[in-house]
Design a protein around this motif. Structure first.
Motif, PDB file in Angstrom:
ATOM      1  N   HIS A  21     -35.700  66.430  55.711  1.00 18.79           N
ATOM      2  CA  HIS A  21     -35.194  65.300  54.247  1.00 18.79           C
ATOM      3  C   HIS A  21     -33.435  66.194  53.381  1.00 18.79           C
ATOM      4  CE1 HIS A  21     -35.588  60.677  55.748  1.00 18.79           C
ATOM      5  NE2 HIS A  21     -36.206  61.493  56.248  1.00 18.79           N
ATOM      6  N   ASP A  44     -39.605  66.542  60.672  1.00 21.79           N
ATOM      7  CA  ASP A  44     -38.606  66.073  60.328  1.00 21.79           C
ATOM      8  C   ASP A  44     -38.202  66.340  58.809  1.00 21.79           C
ATOM      9  OD1 ASP A  44     -36.128  63.886  60.252  1.00 21.79           O
ATOM     10  OD2 ASP A  44     -37.873  63.172  58.966  1.00 21.79           O
ATOM     11  N   HIS A 101     -42.509  60.442  59.253  1.00 24.75           N
ATOM     12  CA  HIS A 101     -41.377  60.244  59.679  1.00 24.75           C
ATOM     13  C   HIS A 101     -42.475  61.800  60.830  1.00 24.75           C
ATOM     14  CE1 HIS A 101     -38.288  58.985  57.298  1.00 24.75           C
ATOM     15  NE2 HIS A 101     -39.434  58.058  56.888  1.00 24.75           N
TER      16      HIS A 101
HETATM   17 MG    MG Z   1     -36.527  61.312  58.547  1.00 26.29          MG
END
Ligand code: MG
Length: 389
Positions: free
Chosen positions: A235, A233, A267
């Motif tokens: 961000h 993941d 995540h």
């Molecule tokens: Mg995420």
């Protein structure tokens, strides 16, 4: 081919001692019925499982399989035959083409055996697994052998037994066979042809007290199967938000943009766990546009994945994360992150690894525009194939 499985669990188990009927007792740390249901569901051709129970055992049933998402149990009758009839009548609304009828107290049924029965059922209206009789057969009275019984042409019959649904339902409605110990007896009385496939010695029926010890020995020989899941993941940085990584709020650091708390570590770890049971990805379980997840703590996503793994019979052995982050330094927070993840997953902290590195000033991480995370999860499925749906 549309196939449903009916598990007959209405017996009171009077031949085996215990504080509860044997289909609800523990075998290898798991209720017998739960293991039976999981093994049937591990056979990919079976579209659904329905259980017939004694309504007096409803609390035992809920305790054993209440979290597996099964349709409501069917109330059984006073005999095995009546219970199967009740189960078939309950399935009639779904109009399956084929049905497997299986004893709840055969929890070691190999998914491959289900596959054999189903494969033969494509061109037969009734199929039963059988095993040869190798010991000599004798008639005994008062502890003395009184006569011979021919062994030729005799076999032992197991479950699951497979049937064309309409034919076996019709047979149960028409035929009065109160003493039938299985459904081939009903099928034969109704004039059906019953084909056979090879059974499995380990598919034992828990009947006598010593059968539990034998089943435990068989389970101990089955090596757990392991699966590895991977998650990734990323961000973008949002200085207006707090930075939450692996469930820990890091003070005085720019946060991350996202619909939830944007915990990039949890995540990635959630996706790694979902990967071990092939249960899609975090976005399909928790759509980013859903108002329920706005600013949500990502721990709830991880807990959901953890529960899916458990429902599939998996045991998380170890997780390993790498966070790619230019700043702040994460080493001082490593212990808190590992402890938080260990708490969420019910693991010892030694089974949780959190690593961090920078990207040496290169790329979006190096420019401090975002944080990335990778995670790997190792899950064991003790004693059976993963129940992956
Ligand atoms: Mg995420």
């Amino acid at each position: 081919m549309s196939i449903l499985a009916l598990v007959v669990a209405a017996g009171s188990g009077t031949r085996a001692p215990g504080d509860r009927p044997k289909q609800y007792r523990l075998l290898g740390g798991e209720p017998v019925l739960r293991r039976t249901v999981r093994r049937l569901r591990a056979c990919g051709d079976i579209a659904g499982v329905r259980v017939v129970i004694d309504p007096a055992h409803r609390a035992f049933y809920e305790e054993a399989v209440g979290d597996l998402g099964l349709p409501p149990p069917v109330s059984g009758g006073g005999s095995r035959r009546e219970s199967v009839r009740a189960g078939l009548e309950a399935l009639a609304a779904e109009a399956p083409r084929r049905v497997l009828v299986h004893d709840a107290v055969r929890p070691l049924v190999p998914p491959a055996l289900c596959g054999r029965v189903i494969a033969r059922l494509a061109a037969a209206e009734a199929v039963a697994p059988v095993l040869p009789v190798t010991d000599s057969l004798r008639r005994v009275e008062d502890g003395r052998i009184r006569g011979e019984m021919p062994r030729a042409g005799v076999c032992r019959v197991q479950t699951p037994q497979g049937f064309a649904f309409a034919a076996i339902l019709d047979a149960h409605r028409r035929i009065d066979a109160p003493g039938a110990t299985d459904d081939t007896a009903v099928a034969l009385a109704a004039g059906m042809e019953v084909e056979t496939v090879p059974g499995e010695e380990e598919n034992i029926k828990l009947t006598l007290p010593e059968d539990f010890a034998r089943a435990e020995r068989i389970l101990a020989r089955e090596r757990p199967r392991f699966r590895t899941g991977f998650g990734y993941d990323v961000h973008a940085v949002d200085p207006a938000r707090p930075l939450v990584l692996c469930g820990v709020t890091i003070p005085d650091a720019p946060g991350l943009a996202g619909h939830s708390d944007a915990d990039v570590g949890l995540h990635a770890l959630t996706d790694a766990l979902l990967g071990t049971v092939a249960a899609a990805d975090i976005g399909s379980h928790f759509p980013p546009g859903d108002e329920r997840w706005r600013n949500a703590a990502s721990s709830r996503f991880l807990e959901h994945a953890r529960d899916l793994v458990a429902a599939a019979g998996g045991r998380i052995e170890h997780v390993d994360l790498t966070l790619l982050c230019e700043a702040p330094r994460l080493a001082p927070h490593r212990r808190a992150m590992r402890t938080r993840i260990a708490d969420l997953l019910g693991l010892p902290v030694e089974a949780v690894s959190v690593k961090a590195t920078t990207s040496e000033g290169l790329g979006f991480v190096g420019r401090r525009e975002g944080i990335a995370a990778w995670a790997v999860a190792t899950v064991g499925f003790p004693g059976s194939a993963p129940d992956v749906r």
